[in-house]
Motif scaffolding. Structure first.
Motif, short mmCIF file in Angstrom:
data_model
loop_
_atom_site.label_atom_id
_atom_site.label_comp_id
_atom_site.label_asym_id
_atom_site.label_seq_id
_atom_site.Cartn_x
_atom_site.Cartn_y
_atom_site.Cartn_z
N MET A 48 19.19 24.84 -6.13
CA MET A 48 18.85 24.66 -4.70
C MET A 48 18.28 23.28 -4.41
O MET A 48 18.16 22.89 -3.27
N TRP A 49 17.90 22.53 -5.44
CA TRP A 49 17.31 21.21 -5.25
C TRP A 49 18.39 20.23 -4.82
O TRP A 49 19.53 20.30 -5.29
N PRO A 50 18.05 19.29 -3.95
CA PRO A 50 19.06 18.28 -3.57
C PRO A 50 19.39 17.37 -4.75
O PRO A 50 18.60 17.24 -5.70
N ASP A 51 20.55 16.76 -4.69
CA ASP A 51 20.98 15.83 -5.73
C ASP A 51 20.02 14.64 -5.74
O ASP A 51 19.87 13.95 -4.73
N PRO A 52 19.32 14.37 -6.85
CA PRO A 52 18.33 13.29 -6.87
C PRO A 52 18.93 11.89 -6.73
O PRO A 52 18.22 10.95 -6.46
N GLU A 53 20.23 11.77 -6.89
CA GLU A 53 20.86 10.45 -6.81
C GLU A 53 21.25 10.08 -5.39
O GLU A 53 21.73 8.98 -5.15
N LYS A 54 21.09 10.98 -4.44
CA LYS A 54 21.47 10.68 -3.05
C LYS A 54 20.28 10.23 -2.26
O LYS A 54 19.19 10.49 -2.48
#
Length: 126
Positions: free
Chosen positions: A120-126
């Motif tokens: 559920m966590w957002p993509d950390p690279e975006k």
């Protein structure tokens, strides 16, 4: 710092040094470990905090205001998740997720395991 609630007052009377002159309750030391690659997801850092004594651990589980202090720290730092573990084998509780307070558990219907939570966590690279 957090507002004093019934759990903190009880702790001050039974385990702590009592209430301070300014009304605050001293709870003791909190240990912390910072991981620049979270064990849950290497794209995230994590801050793991735990109470120094069993009495403090029980306080953390009972006090909504202590829990709110950790949730507020997560929110203020831009964290994506605040996970509370009582350390007694009970399911971990998700207190904060993607900008919203929540009352979910890991091993519950929404998050059957940690992998489902991390998904559920957002993509950390975006």
């Amino acid at each position: 710092m957090s507002d004093v609630d019934d759990a903190l007052l009880e702790y001050a009377q039974t385990n702590g040094p009592g209430r301070e002159a300014d009304g605050r309750v001293r709870i003791g030391y909190i240990y912390a470990a910072i991981r620049f690659e979270s064990l849950l997801h290497p794209g995230y850092a994590s801050v793991e905090c735990w109470a120094a004594t069993s009495g403090m651990s029980r306080l953390f589980a009972r006090s909504a205001n202590v829990r709110k202090a950790f949730t507020d720290l997560t929110a203020d730092s831009g964290g994506v998740c605040c996970l509370f573990d009582t350390g007694d084998g009970a399911p971990e509780q998700v207190c904060w997720l993607n900008g919203e307070p929540t009352l979910e558990t890991v091993s519950g219907p929404r998050f059957p395991d940690r992998r489902a939570l991390v998904a559920m966590w957002p993509d950390p690279e975006k």
